[in-house]
Design a protein around this motif. Structure first.
Motif, PDB file in Angstrom:
ATOM      1  N   GLN A 292      76.229 -43.734 -21.634  1.00 14.84           N
ATOM      2  CA  GLN A 292      75.828 -42.762 -21.666  1.00 14.84           C
ATOM      3  C   GLN A 292      77.519 -41.610 -22.239  1.00 14.84           C
ATOM      4  OE1 GLN A 292      72.781 -41.066 -19.629  1.00 14.84           O
ATOM      5  NE2 GLN A 292      72.188 -39.662 -22.264  1.00 14.84           N
ATOM      6  N   ALA A 293      78.297 -41.952 -21.063  1.00 15.13           N
ATOM      7  CA  ALA A 293      79.675 -41.271 -20.895  1.00 15.13           C
ATOM      8  C   ALA A 293      80.706 -41.911 -21.510  1.00 15.13           C
ATOM      9  CB  ALA A 293      79.983 -41.469 -19.894  1.00 15.13           C
ATOM     10  N   ILE A 294      80.002 -43.600 -21.890  1.00 15.04           N
ATOM     11  CA  ILE A 294      81.185 -44.438 -22.899  1.00 15.04           C
ATOM     12  C   ILE A 294      81.877 -43.965 -24.640  1.00 15.04           C
ATOM     13  CG2 ILE A 294      81.895 -46.166 -24.297  1.00 15.04           C
ATOM     14  CD1 ILE A 294      80.734 -47.369 -20.876  1.00 15.04           C
ATOM     15  N   ALA A 295      80.618 -43.553 -24.861  1.00 20.47           N
ATOM     16  CA  ALA A 295      80.247 -43.481 -26.126  1.00 20.47           C
ATOM     17  C   ALA A 295      80.619 -41.187 -26.333  1.00 20.47           C
ATOM     18  CB  ALA A 295      78.382 -42.407 -26.897  1.00 20.47           C
ATOM     19  N   ALA A 296      80.451 -41.280 -25.487  1.00 21.01           N
ATOM     20  CA  ALA A 296      81.173 -39.657 -25.615  1.00 21.01           C
ATOM     21  C   ALA A 296      82.700 -39.371 -24.878  1.00 21.01           C
ATOM     22  CB  ALA A 296      80.709 -38.943 -24.194  1.00 21.01           C
ATOM     23  N   GLY A 297      82.767 -40.546 -23.743  1.00 20.30           N
ATOM     24  CA  GLY A 297      84.579 -40.836 -24.121  1.00 20.30           C
ATOM     25  C   GLY A 297      85.192 -41.433 -25.534  1.00 20.30           C
ATOM     26  N   GLN A 298      84.457 -42.634 -26.060  1.00 19.56           N
ATOM     27  CA  GLN A 298      85.252 -43.184 -27.720  1.00 19.56           C
ATOM     28  C   GLN A 298      86.031 -41.525 -28.322  1.00 19.56           C
ATOM     29  OE1 GLN A 298      81.904 -45.442 -28.144  1.00 19.56           O
ATOM     30  NE2 GLN A 298      82.741 -47.496 -27.403  1.00 19.56           N
ATOM     31  N   ARG A 299      84.678 -40.900 -28.660  1.00 18.62           N
ATOM     32  CA  ARG A 299      84.825 -40.064 -29.453  1.00 18.62           C
ATOM     33  C   ARG A 299      86.396 -38.728 -28.901  1.00 18.62           C
ATOM     34  NH1 ARG A 299      80.873 -37.196 -32.584  1.00 18.62           N
ATOM     35  NH2 ARG A 299      81.333 -35.306 -31.433  1.00 18.62           N
ATOM     36  N   ILE A 300      85.936 -38.785 -27.980  1.00 22.76           N
ATOM     37  CA  ILE A 300      87.105 -38.097 -27.091  1.00 22.76           C
ATOM     38  C   ILE A 300      88.359 -39.011 -27.126  1.00 22.76           C
ATOM     39  CG2 ILE A 300      88.486 -36.918 -24.819  1.00 22.76           C
ATOM     40  CD1 ILE A 300      85.058 -36.743 -23.780  1.00 22.76           C
ATOM     41  N   PHE A 301      88.460 -40.397 -26.921  1.00 20.07           N
ATOM     42  CA  PHE A 301      89.541 -40.707 -27.224  1.00 20.07           C
ATOM     43  C   PHE A 301      89.967 -40.677 -28.352  1.00 20.07           C
ATOM     44  CE2 PHE A 301      89.031 -41.179 -22.826  1.00 20.07           C
ATOM     45  CZ  PHE A 301      90.820 -40.815 -22.141  1.00 20.07           C
ATOM     46  N   GLU A 302      89.282 -41.173 -29.695  1.00 21.80           N
ATOM     47  CA  GLU A 302      89.105 -41.159 -30.649  1.00 21.80           C
ATOM     48  C   GLU A 302      89.866 -39.833 -31.247  1.00 21.80           C
ATOM     49  OE1 GLU A 302      85.656 -41.506 -32.968  1.00 21.80           O
ATOM     50  OE2 GLU A 302      85.568 -43.283 -32.337  1.00 21.80           O
ATOM     51  N   MET A 303      89.456 -38.605 -30.528  1.00 19.53           N
ATOM     52  CA  MET A 303      90.408 -37.366 -30.863  1.00 19.53           C
ATOM     53  C   MET A 303      92.236 -37.461 -30.442  1.00 19.53           C
ATOM     54  SD  MET A 303      90.228 -34.848 -32.700  1.00 19.53           S
ATOM     55  CE  MET A 303      88.308 -34.625 -33.031  1.00 19.53           C
TER      56      MET A 303
END
Length: 427
Positions: A292-303
């Motif tokens: 779950q954290a990786i999914a959210a982390g991917q969106r953060i680091f994409e930004m």
């Protein structure tokens, strides 16, 4: 992990506390043997065992408290740093970046996505290390009592790895969809609240409620898929635990009958095995929480990996106060995410110091774009804009904007004092 590096001193202390917790939990299982073999039959070593129990629980409690507190502290600091970095990065993007994204979408990245990784950094990683060490301690205790019996019990452990990995992948995919749908929900909410006068003027409250309810229902359905995956883990763990207990009882009873294992040793072994269930259950959820954290982390680091289209040249210099003129020289501009239609095509004119210029045209003719180019909200596609003969791209962005005052069509007031609103540009 990069964001956790500045807090490595706290992390080191937390690891020591986790090790103490793990050793204490294993010590509890080791104390079972003397209770059944010495204390209960002959009241031997009663004081020693009782003191050992108190000491072990004291060490376990202190280890649990300090490891939980420090890991939460590290997690909160990491999340704070990520949120600050994300806000600063978004704020430094060009006007084109904001034109392609809504306020609700950006707000969702800073709130929903960052909050999603908060639990993983604060709790999940701490549980992974602490309970992992405890699991190793229990396993070592079981091998100490009877290595062959421990191997019999451990044979079911690898079976659980595959479903945990598969469920984790499902959780990651569902969590990403959930975050995207929360982003849509945030966008609808922000849009409706910001345009509440338009909503009321056209009597569109029911329409906006339907839009919100539809988005909210999609979030609900996706979250239930995540819940379904997470809820499948405990039954799997219990089933495999039951198989291990049954195997231990069958094998252990034969060992006791043959005199190769005392009652205290067997009860101690079973105690260690039962104690293993709680950390094993927590660890089975660790992978899902991390996904779950990786999914959210991917969106953060994409930004964070998105970089502004308007950049300063390495040799950019400070802009001086205007003394002669502003000049547009063959300026051409079009939006990259549009249809390629030129908003401005070869525009040339100049405005001298003290001269007032009115830019007149139909809506959408490019009047606002013309002004935005002077502030370098966007960069020209061809031609140049010059201040006193110098291309504005040769100036630093901060010094360029410091030479320009802008009064917009929309009244923008910060939630601050009147004095700070008036002096906003001098903050």
């Amino acid at each position: 992990l990069r964001y956790a590096r500045p807090h490595r001193a706290r992390l080191g202390i937390a690891l020591v506390a986790m090790l103490a917790y793990a050793l204490a939990t294993a010590g509890l299982a080791l104390l079972v043997k003397p209770i059944f073999d010495n204390v209960l039959p002959a009241r031997q070593q009663l004081g020693l065992v009782a003191g050992g129990i108190i000491g072990v629980y004291l060490v376990k409690g202190l280890g649990s408290y300090f490891s939980s507190y420090l890991m939460t502290d590290i997690g909160q600091r990491v999340v704070r740093d990520v949120r600050d970095a994300l806000f600063g990065h978004i704020l430094g993007q060009s006007a084109a970046f904001f034109a392609r994204r809504t306020t609700g979408q950006l707000l969702s990245r800073i709130t929903n996505d960052v909050n999603q990784i908060q639990q993983a950094v604060s709790e999940t990683i701490g549980d992974f290390i602490r309970e992992g060490l405890a699991l190793v301690g229990y396993a070592a205790t079981m091998f100490y009592y009877d290595a062959r019996l421990a191997l019999v019990v451990m044979t079911s452990a690898p079976i659980i790895v595959y479903p945990i990995v598969q469920l984790g992948q499902r959780v990651r995919r569902s969590t990403r969809r959930s975050q995207e749908q929360l982003e849509e929900l945030s966008h609808i909410t922000t849009e409706a609240f910001a345009g509440q006068r338009i909503v009321k003027a056209f009597g569109a409250e029911a329409h906006e409620r339907r839009r919100f309810a539809g988005a909210s229902d999609r979030v609900y359905r996706t979250n239930m898929k995540v819940t379904s995956a997470l809820s499948a883990l405990p039954p799997i763990m219990e089933l495999l635990g039951g198989v291990g207990i049954a195997a231990a009882l069958w094998y252990g009873s034969r060992q006791i009958a043959d005199g190769r294992l005392t009652t205290g040793e067997f009860v101690g072994f079973l105690s260690a095995m039962f104690m293993m269930y709680q950390p094993a259950r927590k660890l089975s959820r660790v992978n899902a929480n991390l996904q779950q954290a990786i999914a959210a982390g991917q969106r953060i680091f994409e930004m964070l990996d998105t970089h502004t289209e308007v950049t300063e040249r390495p040799d950019a210099r400070q802009a001086s106060p205007l003394t002669r003129r502003v000049e547009f020289d063959g300026v051409t501009f079009y939006y990259d995410d549009g249809d390629g239609r030129h908003i401005l095509d070869g525009v040339s004119f100049s405005a001298d110091v003290g001269q007032m210029i009115a830019i007149v045209g139909l809506s959408g003719a490019g009047k606002t774009t013309l002004v935005n180019l002077v502030l370098r909200f966007y960069d020209v596609k061809a031609g140049a804009i010059r201040l006193d003969g110098t291309d504005i791209r040769d100036f630093t962005l901060t010094s360029l904007c410091a030479q320009i005052a802008m009064a917009t069509q929309e009244t923008v007031l910060s939630d601050d004092t009147l004095a700070n609103n008036i002096a906003y540009g001098a903050q």
